[in-house]
Scaffold this active site. Structure first.
Site, mmCIF file in Angstrom:
data_model
loop_
_atom_site.group_PDB
_atom_site.id
_atom_site.type_symbol
_atom_site.label_atom_id
_atom_site.label_comp_id
_atom_site.label_asym_id
_atom_site.label_seq_id
_atom_site.Cartn_x
_atom_site.Cartn_y
_atom_site.Cartn_z
ATOM 1 N N LYS A 74 0.853 -1.200 0.000
ATOM 2 C CA LYS A 74 0.000 0.000 0.000
ATOM 3 C C LYS A 74 0.882 1.241 0.000
ATOM 4 O O LYS A 74 1.891 1.292 0.728
ATOM 5 C CB LYS A 74 -0.893 -0.037 1.243
ATOM 6 N N SER A 149 -9.734 1.744 2.806
ATOM 7 C CA SER A 149 -8.890 2.497 1.912
ATOM 8 C C SER A 149 -7.849 1.661 1.164
ATOM 9 O O SER A 149 -7.314 2.130 0.166
ATOM 10 C CB SER A 149 -8.162 3.581 2.710
ATOM 11 N N SER A 173 -9.889 -0.567 7.021
ATOM 12 C CA SER A 173 -9.307 -0.441 5.678
ATOM 13 C C SER A 173 -8.597 -1.672 5.137
ATOM 14 O O SER A 173 -8.216 -1.688 3.974
ATOM 15 C CB SER A 173 -8.338 0.731 5.642
HETATM 16 N N1 GLN Z 1 -13.044 4.051 6.061
HETATM 17 C C1 GLN Z 1 -12.543 4.521 7.310
HETATM 18 C C2 GLN Z 1 -12.185 5.978 7.176
HETATM 19 O O1 GLN Z 1 -12.467 6.521 6.186
HETATM 20 C C3 GLN Z 1 -11.380 3.701 7.742
HETATM 21 C C4 GLN Z 1 -10.150 4.012 6.978
HETATM 22 C C5 GLN Z 1 -8.971 3.187 7.391
HETATM 23 O O2 GLN Z 1 -9.107 2.158 8.060
HETATM 24 N N2 GLN Z 1 -7.800 3.667 7.006
HETATM 25 O O3 GLN Z 1 -11.624 6.587 8.021
#
Ligand code: GLN
Length: 486
Positions: A74, A149, A173
């Site tokens: 990532k 994400s 995410s």
């Molecule tokens: N979707 C969640 C957010 O937007 C979690 C994101 C993540 O785990 N990096 O914050």
């Protein structure tokens, strides 16, 4: 192919590390124009690494455990000499002068970097649509999002572009995209894996973990990346157990709790609910006792998270001021307007929204009402889990309330997007390890994910149960055709 199979075949000389890398690079060449899972492909480096592994093997050296495993990372994990953008204009040209601890450990174990994967900007999002470099498509159906994400990392594994990848999980995410893409995704216990070199979003929640096609591979990657790190004071020094050794330990006598509040959810799709309850029945047939448990504050997770995570983000992202590194606007001639313009031009809309929410929640007049209150609710959520783990060994929920949604369907309504993480966020707030693995498909042939949550540092039992469920259910043997699924 699993990592164990790869190791065996490589040892027997059935193929070389170089052939393996070339095969995955050609897969990337074939499908990534459609998927956009990769922001950068490090082909030359991958070939050179693979050649070195083949030479070592030819000269009779014993190979490290992940030798030749093609891996994607990532793009919020720092890789020395390889651009690391966080999918943001702010870091578009940032080439880290140092390596993150987790990636360092992977390279030491012989893994080969294929490239860096797409994400929501600064890991803020649930669909990979907030990336400044275009969205990633879901390999099952490219009109759907891959989740986020870590959408690029999930899509890359699901489509066979790489064997495994790393993501980060602050509120879901890793698990939510794993669920949307039909792969296995693990968020370890907070502190089990070093965060050194992970570009910070919300430091009390962020954790790095793997995506793989099966649970045994997850155990292998965790084995390599877990452990204390002097460079991360929040990492745990506890010894790392042998995760692969425990996978087949008998499950009989264990208890699994179904969190009542999760299954009463308004937005929970009936197909997802049925599929996860069927998975619970199968787990029961393996000698496990099912128990209903209550976590009364579970559904307060979202509200709590959307105060704490943006607050921490507003502090962490203050470093992007256009001075030392990152994007600098050229269109101003004094320091203050240079900072303002750099941030205005460098950050996307969702990141700005989070910074504003967090700055507000931490401001002198509101810190008690918002930030401190959220911390208190966080303690209550953790307390619910402590009670639950007095009764059971593992908790079971769906990973996400729905299967992958259509590209664009939530982009105008941030709250509907945030609700996608309803079921994953509580484990982050409590620091618990949790895994998502496929448990079925909906009517349109999209994968459904099952979430298992364990107590702090109990990854062994988490993996053991996930592995034995996976073996018994053989979900992927019944998979429908997916557009870019091998
Ligand atoms: N979707 C969640 C957010 O937007 C979690 C994101 C993540 O785990 N990096 O914050």
């Amino acid at each position: 192919m699993s990592i164990a199979e790869l190791r065996q075949q490589l040892k027997l000389g059935k193929f070389s590390a170089r052939e393996l890398v070339d095969e995955r690079l050609s897969r990337i060449g074939k499908v990534d124009k459609k998927l956009n899972a990769f922001l950068e492909i490090t082909a030359e480096r991958a070939r050179a690494d693979a050649n070195r592994i083949d030479e070592a093997r030819a000269s009779g050296e014993s190979l490290p455990p992940l030798a030749g495993v093609p891996i994607a990372i990532k793009d919020n994990l720092c890789t020395k000499g390889v651009t690391t953008t966080c999918s943001s204009r702010m870091l578009e040209h940032f080439v880290p002068p140092y390596e993150s601890t987790v990636t360092q450990k992977l390279w030491k174990s012989g893994a080969v970097l294929l490239g860096k994967t797409n994400l929501d900007e600064f890991a803020m999002g649930s669909s990979t649509e907030t990336s400044a470099f275009g969205t990633t498509s879901n390999p099952w159906d490219i009109t759907k999002v891959p989740g986020g994400s870590s959408g690029g990392s999930a899509a890359a594994v699901a489509s066979g572009e790489c064997l495994a990848s790393l993501g980060s999980d602050t509120g879901g995410s890793i698990r939510q995209p794993a669920s949307f893409c039909g792969v296995v995704g693990l968020k370890p216990t907070y502190g089990r894996v070093s965060r050194w070199g992970l570009i910070a979003f919300a430091s009390s929640l962020d954790q790095v973990g793997p995506f793989t096609t099966n649970v045994a591979d997850t155990a292998e990657i965790l084995q390599v990346i877990a452990g204390g790190d002097p460079l991360d004071s929040t990492s745990l020094k506890e010894p790392v157990p042998d995760y692969s050794a425990c996978l087949d330990n008998p499950l009989s006598g264990l208890r699994v709790g179904l969190i009542k509040e999760c299954f009463d959810q308004e937005g929970l799709s009936s197909e997802v609910k049925e599929s996860t309850l069927a998975a619970a029945d199968l787990i029961q047939s393996l000698g496990v006792e099912l128990v209903d448990v209550s976590c009364p504050h579970f559904n307060d997770g979202i509200a709590t998270y959307y105060v704490i995570a943006p607050s921490e983000a507003s502090a962490n992202l203050a470093r992007y001021d256009g001075v030392k590194y990152g994007y600098r606007s050229e269109s101003s001639n004094d320091l203050s307007s240079m900072t303002t313009r750099s941030r205005t031009e460098g950050f996307g809309a969702e990141v700005k929204r989070r910074i504003l929410i967090g700055t507000y929640a931490l401001s002198a007049g509101y810190v008690d009402a918002y930030y401190k209150k959220a911390q208190k609710v966080r303690t209550l959520i953790r307390g619910d889990f402590d009670n639950a783990f007095n009764q059971v060994d593992i908790l079971l929920t769906p990973t996400a309330p729905t299967t992958a949604f259509s590209v664009g369907s939530h982009s105008e309504d941030p709250v509907s997007m945030y609700l996608s993480d309803l079921l994953t966020i509580p484990a982050n707030l409590a620091g618990l390890p949790a895994i998502s693995l496929p448990c079925g498909f909906d009517k349109s042939g999209l994968p459904i994910g099952l979430q298992l949550i364990a107590n702090v540092l109990d990854e062994q039992r988490l993996l053991q149960m996930a592995h034995q469920y996976e073996q018994a259910a053989s979900v992927m043997k019944q998979k429908p055709a997916g557009q870019y699924i091998p």
